[in-house]
Design a protein around this motif. Structure first.
Motif, PDB file in Angstrom:
ATOM      1  N   CYS A  68     -49.021  78.207  30.506  1.00  0.00           N
ATOM      2  CA  CYS A  68     -49.240  78.129  29.059  1.00  0.00           C
ATOM      3  C   CYS A  68     -49.803  76.758  28.675  1.00  0.00           C
ATOM      4  N   LEU A  69     -49.291  75.709  29.297  1.00  0.00           N
ATOM      5  CA  LEU A  69     -49.807  74.363  29.027  1.00  0.00           C
ATOM      6  C   LEU A  69     -51.260  74.232  29.479  1.00  0.00           C
ATOM      7  N   HIS A  80     -47.604  70.148  22.311  1.00  0.00           N
ATOM      8  CA  HIS A  80     -47.005  70.809  23.467  1.00  0.00           C
ATOM      9  C   HIS A  80     -45.501  70.996  23.311  1.00  0.00           C
ATOM     10  N   GLY A  81     -44.895  70.150  22.494  1.00  0.00           N
ATOM     11  CA  GLY A  81     -43.452  70.252  22.309  1.00  0.00           C
ATOM     12  C   GLY A  81     -43.011  71.580  21.730  1.00  0.00           C
ATOM     13  N   SER A  82     -43.886  72.216  20.942  1.00  0.00           N
ATOM     14  CA  SER A  82     -43.531  73.505  20.347  1.00  0.00           C
ATOM     15  C   SER A  82     -43.372  74.594  21.397  1.00  0.00           C
ATOM     16  N   VAL A  83     -43.924  74.366  22.581  1.00  0.00           N
ATOM     17  CA  VAL A  83     -43.794  75.320  23.682  1.00  0.00           C
ATOM     18  C   VAL A  83     -42.773  74.832  24.704  1.00  0.00           C
ATOM     19  N   VAL A  84     -42.823  73.536  24.998  1.00  0.00           N
ATOM     20  CA  VAL A  84     -41.972  72.984  26.055  1.00  0.00           C
ATOM     21  C   VAL A  84     -40.496  73.025  25.671  1.00  0.00           C
ATOM     22  N   ALA A 120     -47.891  83.719  23.567  1.00  0.00           N
ATOM     23  CA  ALA A 120     -48.549  82.516  23.052  1.00  0.00           C
ATOM     24  C   ALA A 120     -49.910  82.315  23.707  1.00  0.00           C
ATOM     25  N   ILE A 121     -49.982  82.548  25.019  1.00  0.00           N
ATOM     26  CA  ILE A 121     -51.260  82.406  25.728  1.00  0.00           C
ATOM     27  C   ILE A 121     -52.286  83.390  25.170  1.00  0.00           C
ATOM     28  N   GLY A 122     -51.883  84.651  25.061  1.00  0.00           N
ATOM     29  CA  GLY A 122     -52.800  85.661  24.541  1.00  0.00           C
ATOM     30  C   GLY A 122     -53.258  85.356  23.128  1.00  0.00           C
ATOM     31  N   THR A 123     -52.337  84.899  22.286  1.00  0.00           N
ATOM     32  CA  THR A 123     -52.677  84.594  20.895  1.00  0.00           C
ATOM     33  C   THR A 123     -53.631  83.412  20.806  1.00  0.00           C
ATOM     34  N   SER A 140     -56.710  87.460  26.951  1.00  0.00           N
ATOM     35  CA  SER A 140     -55.695  87.864  25.971  1.00  0.00           C
ATOM     36  C   SER A 140     -55.061  89.192  26.360  1.00  0.00           C
ATOM     37  N   PHE A 141     -55.887  90.137  26.796  1.00  0.00           N
ATOM     38  CA  PHE A 141     -55.371  91.456  27.176  1.00  0.00           C
ATOM     39  C   PHE A 141     -54.439  91.359  28.383  1.00  0.00           C
ATOM     40  N   LEU A 142     -54.853  90.613  29.407  1.00  0.00           N
ATOM     41  CA  LEU A 142     -54.025  90.491  30.608  1.00  0.00           C
ATOM     42  C   LEU A 142     -52.713  89.774  30.302  1.00  0.00           C
ATOM     43  N   SER A 143     -52.785  88.747  29.471  1.00  0.00           N
ATOM     44  CA  SER A 143     -51.561  88.038  29.089  1.00  0.00           C
ATOM     45  C   SER A 143     -50.618  88.963  28.335  1.00  0.00           C
ATOM     46  N   GLY A 144     -51.179  89.746  27.423  1.00  0.00           N
ATOM     47  CA  GLY A 144     -50.352  90.674  26.662  1.00  0.00           C
ATOM     48  C   GLY A 144     -49.732  91.751  27.533  1.00  0.00           C
TER      49      GLY A 144
END
Length: 247
Positions: A68-69, A80-84, A120-123, A140-144
């Motif tokens: 994701c990072l 990045h803090g919002s994910v980490v 988050a990655i897909g979005t 996006s599709f594969l992540s979803g």
């Protein structure tokens, strides 16, 4: 595990030849962590114990956090803090519940965290990508799809109330997740190489179209932008000769 290792080695080799693409290195590290997760999960399925279970869950969350990072690196997304921080909190909570004997809850928390990371990655690729939309939409599709498979694993544990497992979870959702996750991660790894190639093309074009000292458009860029276009009476060109400008 073998295919993931080979893919990571390929990405590392590419990064060594193009160190200006740090997201490639980050993806390679994330995939290596997931390979370690797969190896330990296989060992855990043979000889389950609480400490190995904690390592399996931590590596799963950590691997997808790193990936994701890498997506945030590629898209230029900060904060990045919002994910980490939420992921670290989920990892800590999963470790605590697993240590207390509720390994089913640990798996449920981890699956939820991984689902959120993949969402988050897909979005991010869906909303912020400004390059080749075809590649970004496939990402996006594969992540979803991968995130949905992990969500199903957690949903099965939740519906069946499997708070204490004592072994690796084994149900239809887990078997489906194995197939979907391997396919999606292989596809994402291959698309990472395509994104690297696309980014290299964009950077090369930018270098050929701008003056390295000022960052302004050069003659080639002006020719491509305007070509043989005729200008009206209100268009003018101003030229300056500045002494010692480069010094």
């Amino acid at each position: 595990a073998l295919s993931g290792t080979c893919l990571s080695i390929t990405m590392l080799a590419i990064w060594l030849t193009a160190p200006r693409a740090p997201f490639v290195l980050t993806v390679a590290c994330g995939i290596l962590v997931l390979v370690a997760h797969v190896v330990l999960f296989w060992q855990y399925s043979k000889e389950p114990n609480p400490w190995l279970c904690q390592a399996v869950l931590v590596l799963l969350s950590l691997g997808f956090l790193i990936i994701c990072l890498s997506a945030m690196q590629y898209l230029g997304v900060g904060n990045h803090g919002s994910v980490v921080l939420p992921t670290l909190a989920a990892m800590a909570a999963g470790a605590v519940f697993t240590y207390l004997g509720f390994d089913g809850i640990g798996f449920l928390i981890t699956y939820s965290a991984v689902t959120a990371l993949l969402a988050a990655i897909g979005t991010m690729f869906w909303m912020k990508g400004d390059h080749d939309r075809r590649i970004l939409l496939v990402v996006s599709f594969l992540s979803g799809a991968c995130g949905l498979s992990f969500a199903l694993c957690g949903l099965v544990l939740l519906v069946q109330g499997q708070w204490v497992l004592g072994a690796a979870p084994d149900n239809w959702a887990e078997r489906l997740n194995t197939v979907v996750a391997v396919a999606c991660m292989t596809g994402l790894g291959a698309l990472t190489l395509s994104l690297h190639h696309l980014q290299a093309q964009i950077e090369l074009k930018a270098e050929t179209m701008t003056d390295p000292l000022t960052g302004l458009m050069n003659r080639r860029a002006l020719n491509e932008l305007y070509g043989d276009r005729s200008f009206g009476p209100f268009m003018a060109i101003a030229m300056f000769d500045l002494d010692h400008f480069k010094t």
